[in-house]
Design a protein around this motif. Structure first.
Motif, PDB file in Angstrom:
ATOM      1  N   UNK A 382       0.806  -1.225   0.000  1.00 23.73           N
ATOM      2  CA  UNK A 382       0.000   0.000   0.000  1.00 23.73           C
ATOM      3  C   UNK A 382       0.837   1.272   0.000  1.00 23.73           C
ATOM      4  N   UNK A 383       1.919   1.363   0.782  1.00 23.88           N
ATOM      5  CA  UNK A 383       2.735   2.588   0.699  1.00 23.88           C
ATOM      6  C   UNK A 383       3.283   2.843  -0.704  1.00 23.88           C
ATOM      7  N   UNK A 384       3.726   1.790  -1.382  1.00 25.72           N
ATOM      8  CA  UNK A 384       4.226   1.962  -2.746  1.00 25.72           C
ATOM      9  C   UNK A 384       3.109   2.410  -3.675  1.00 25.72           C
ATOM     10  N   UNK A 385       1.929   1.802  -3.549  1.00 30.74           N
ATOM     11  CA  UNK A 385       0.800   2.198  -4.390  1.00 30.74           C
ATOM     12  C   UNK A 385       0.407   3.641  -4.122  1.00 30.74           C
ATOM     13  N   UNK A 386       0.425   4.044  -2.865  1.00 31.80           N
ATOM     14  CA  UNK A 386       0.085   5.426  -2.523  1.00 31.80           C
ATOM     15  C   UNK A 386       1.083   6.402  -3.144  1.00 31.80           C
ATOM     16  N   UNK A 387       2.362   6.051  -3.087  1.00 30.98           N
ATOM     17  CA  UNK A 387       3.382   6.921  -3.672  1.00 30.98           C
ATOM     18  C   UNK A 387       3.216   7.014  -5.185  1.00 30.98           C
ATOM     19  N   UNK A 388       2.880   5.906  -5.801  1.00 31.06           N
ATOM     20  CA  UNK A 388       2.669   5.921  -7.248  1.00 31.06           C
ATOM     21  C   UNK A 388       1.470   6.779  -7.620  1.00 31.06           C
ATOM     22  N   UNK A 389       0.375   6.643  -6.905  1.00 29.04           N
ATOM     23  CA  UNK A 389      -0.810   7.459  -7.209  1.00 29.04           C
ATOM     24  C   UNK A 389      -0.512   8.941  -7.013  1.00 29.04           C
ATOM     25  N   UNK A 390       0.214   9.275  -5.955  1.00 30.28           N
ATOM     26  CA  UNK A 390       0.556  10.673  -5.720  1.00 30.28           C
ATOM     27  C   UNK A 390       1.458  11.202  -6.827  1.00 30.28           C
ATOM     28  N   UNK A 391       2.454  10.405  -7.231  1.00 24.09           N
ATOM     29  CA  UNK A 391       3.340  10.822  -8.314  1.00 24.09           C
ATOM     30  C   UNK A 391       2.564  10.977  -9.606  1.00 24.09           C
ATOM     31  N   UNK A 392       1.648  10.052  -9.883  1.00 30.03           N
ATOM     32  CA  UNK A 392       0.854  10.115 -11.103  1.00 30.03           C
ATOM     33  C   UNK A 392      -0.029  11.361 -11.122  1.00 30.03           C
ATOM     34  N   UNK A 393      -0.584  11.715  -9.968  1.00 26.99           N
ATOM     35  CA  UNK A 393      -1.396  12.928  -9.890  1.00 26.99           C
ATOM     36  C   UNK A 393      -0.562  14.159 -10.181  1.00 26.99           C
ATOM     37  N   UNK A 398      -3.266  10.164 -14.331  1.00 27.43           N
ATOM     38  CA  UNK A 398      -4.001   9.548 -13.213  1.00 27.43           C
ATOM     39  C   UNK A 398      -4.026   8.027 -13.272  1.00 27.43           C
ATOM     40  N   UNK A 399      -3.893   7.432 -12.099  1.00 28.37           N
ATOM     41  CA  UNK A 399      -4.000   5.989 -11.919  1.00 28.37           C
ATOM     42  C   UNK A 399      -5.127   5.690 -10.945  1.00 28.37           C
ATOM     43  N   UNK A 400      -5.792   4.558 -11.132  1.00 29.05           N
ATOM     44  CA  UNK A 400      -6.869   4.175 -10.228  1.00 29.05           C
ATOM     45  C   UNK A 400      -6.604   2.750  -9.743  1.00 29.05           C
ATOM     46  N   UNK A 401      -6.684   2.541  -8.412  1.00 27.43           N
ATOM     47  CA  UNK A 401      -6.355   1.213  -7.871  1.00 27.43           C
ATOM     48  C   UNK A 401      -7.442   0.182  -8.138  1.00 27.43           C
ATOM     49  N   UNK A 402      -7.015  -1.015  -8.503  1.00 29.00           N
ATOM     50  CA  UNK A 402      -7.877  -2.176  -8.626  1.00 29.00           C
ATOM     51  C   UNK A 402      -7.377  -3.247  -7.668  1.00 29.00           C
ATOM     52  N   UNK A 403      -8.262  -4.089  -7.162  1.00 22.99           N
ATOM     53  CA  UNK A 403      -7.853  -5.077  -6.161  1.00 22.99           C
ATOM     54  C   UNK A 403      -7.225  -6.312  -6.787  1.00 22.99           C
ATOM     55  N   UNK A 404      -6.563  -7.090  -5.943  1.00 22.91           N
ATOM     56  CA  UNK A 404      -6.047  -8.404  -6.314  1.00 22.91           C
ATOM     57  C   UNK A 404      -6.671  -9.409  -5.337  1.00 22.91           C
ATOM     58  N   UNK A 405      -7.911  -9.782  -5.550  1.00 26.12           N
ATOM     59  CA  UNK A 405      -8.628 -10.606  -4.561  1.00 26.12           C
ATOM     60  C   UNK A 405      -8.150 -12.044  -4.548  1.00 26.12           C
ATOM     61  N   UNK A 406      -7.757 -12.507  -3.375  1.00 18.88           N
ATOM     62  CA  UNK A 406      -7.316 -13.890  -3.243  1.00 18.88           C
ATOM     63  C   UNK A 406      -8.412 -14.879  -3.621  1.00 18.88           C
ATOM     64  N   UNK A 407      -9.663 -14.471  -3.474  1.00 15.61           N
ATOM     65  CA  UNK A 407     -10.776 -15.365  -3.799  1.00 15.61           C
ATOM     66  C   UNK A 407     -10.800 -15.736  -5.279  1.00 15.61           C
ATOM     67  N   UNK A 408     -10.153 -14.923  -6.120  1.00 17.07           N
ATOM     68  CA  UNK A 408     -10.119 -15.210  -7.554  1.00 17.07           C
ATOM     69  C   UNK A 408      -8.952 -16.106  -7.944  1.00 17.07           C
TER      70      UNK A 408
END
Length: 497
Positions: A382-393, A398-408
């Protein structure tokens, strides 16, 4: 200050200088106008009659010697919103004032870097394959000198240099994406990367088919079997004088994707020369790190191949062995990107970086979900994803997060191998399944982020800083992330070394 930037198939040649007042031979003077604020020397009633309101990208040319050009830059804002508006306005301006050979431009506020960057992006044309006769019937290449009406200072010179370097990096990626697949083969891409590395002070290693086989890159070898041209793998390295952290970048490089034996319909083939946009974005970003003083060590892995139905293509039901020994049953030959990325991710992880970031035109599902202006973001940290979204902004990508659900995850199980590369009969969540597939090749605890840029790699028409063709999406985000300082400090994404 003087400086010249030349990129974009020789279609963008702009020189920059800093002056307090316009020179005598200036043909046009550009003045920014903020929305809702008066324009100097012009009444509100007059502007209202012309329809000019200072909206982002509005351009109004007033006769005179020199011509006065009013440029709308939207509401007066600081931060990412203001920077994005100025970048977009400057891109529109570049197309509007193309006939002038010398201009004076008053920078809007403290957005000098974005002005330079946007102007280069908006003035880009890919005309390498136009004959001289054809060029005579289209817009002429951008060839100008621009005086920026601001005092000469170290800060202003730095802003111009940064804007040029970032703009040139994006245009490099655009050039690569716009090249026909016949011209930009894996070997040609690798040769171009070698030249770029030499100019940018990067280390560069190119693996041919024999070396790829020796390194047991079964995914890359399998996909390349259907092509009459050999694959390549490029490894680039950037090392600043002093560094404490190291990041690995991986970029998908399918230089033309016909779908293999799962042949694409003809309508879908038109954009498939762009299936190497991830590798192009990574190379573009790497080209600018030294000039921008990046304090993070960076390695880049670019697996390069075609996906064709010639030669001895992988068959549906074939089993490939990835470098780490994982076996993959091929259920769809057009789900090839994840196969070559698997090998590259394993290689990147073996080098023990603090984090891995990959870019790939991986799934149409990402484009269907998010459209043509927003990239999909997935990952394990999550910290890496947050940094990427902030940098992209901040970068205007713009980047938008999508999940990686273990159920899939069970949908990736194979009856004959460790994994399937595609779940037949499944229409839903396929972008997430592709992300889950890539996650299989990331060691536990290693921060990883995946950018699916399928929808953003190409655009259909001139739109702000984007020009019809390759966009270079992702270059600015990577540069912003790696040079802004956050990734150079020890933190949640791994220990310092």
């Amino acid at each position: 200050m003087g400086g010249r930037a030349a990129r974009g198939a020789a279609a963008v040649t702009v020189g920059w200088g800093l002056r307090r007042e316009p020179a005598d031979d200036v043909e046009a003077v550009v003045r920014p106008v903020w929305a809702g604020e008066p324009a100097q020397g012009l009444s509100a009633a007059y502007l209202s009659a012309t329809g000019f309101a200072g909206e982002v990208g509005q351009v109004l040319q007033l006769p005179g010697d020199p011509v006065t050009v009013l440029l709308g830059v939207g509401p007066r804002e600081a931060g990412p919103a203001g920077s994005a508006a100025v970048r977009t306005a400057a891109a529109v301006l570049a197309r509007a004032v193309r006939p002038y050979r010398r201009l004076a431009v008053q920078p809007p506020g403290d957005h000098l870097r974005q002005l330079v960057e946007g102007y280069l992006l908006g003035g880009y044309q890919f005309d390498r394959y136009r004959s001289s006769r054809s060029r005579g019937t289209t817009e002429t290449p951008l060839h100008q000198w621009i005086d920026l009406l601001t005092p000469d200072s170290a800060g202003a010179r730095r802003a111009v240099t940064e804007g040029r370097r970032v703009g040139e990096a994006v245009l490099l990626a655009r050039d690569l994406v716009n090249e026909p697949g016949e011209a930009l083969t894996p070997q040609a891409f690798a040769e171009r990367a070698t030249v770029v590395a030499g100019r940018a002070g990067l280390s560069c290693e190119v693996w041919d088919a024999e070396r790829i086989a020796a390194e047991k890159l079964g995914g890359l070898l399998g996909v390349s079997r259907g092509s009459l041209v050999e694959p390549r793998l490029v490894r680039l390295g950037y090392r600043p004088d002093r560094w404490s952290r190291r990041i690995a970048l991986v970029g998908k490089g399918v230089t033309f994707d016909a779908g293999g034996l799962s042949l694409k319909p003809n309508a879908h083939l038109a954009g498939m020369k762009a299936d190497m946009a991830g590798a192009a974005a990574v190379l573009g970003a790497m080209s600018a790190l030294g000039a921008l003083g990046c304090e993070v060590a960076v390695d880049a892995w670019l697996p390069l191949t075609e996906n064709m139905p010639n030669g001895d293509p992988i068959r549906i039901g074939d089993v490939l062995v990835v470098r780490d020994g994982t076996t993959v049953e091929v259920c769809h030959a057009d789900a090839e990107g994840r196969l070559i990325m698997a090998d590259a991710l394993v290689l990147a992880a073996e080098s023990a970086p603090d984090a891995i970031i990959d870019l790939a035109t991986l799934t149409d599902a990402a484009a269907i979900a998010l459209g043509r202006r927003i990239g999909a973001l997935m990952g394990t940290d999550e910290p890496l994803l947050d940094r990427l979204r902030a940098a992209a902004t901040r970068a205007g990508e713009p980047l938008w997060p999508l999940p990686l659900p273990d159920a899939y995850r069970p949908q990736l199980r194979s009856k004959v191998a460790d994994l399937v590369n595609y779940t037949l009969g499944t229409r839903h969540g396929t972008a997430l399944l592709a992300g889950l597939f890539l996650r299989e090749f990331i060691p536990p605890g290693l921060p990883w982020a995946h950018l699916d840029i399928q929808g953003t790699a190409l655009c259909d028409a001139d739109d702000g800083e984007w020009v019809a063709g390759g966009t270079g999406f992702g270059v600015r985000t990577l540069i912003e992330l790696l040079t802004a300082g956050a990734m150079s400090r020890p933190g949640p994404t791994g220990p310092a070394r």
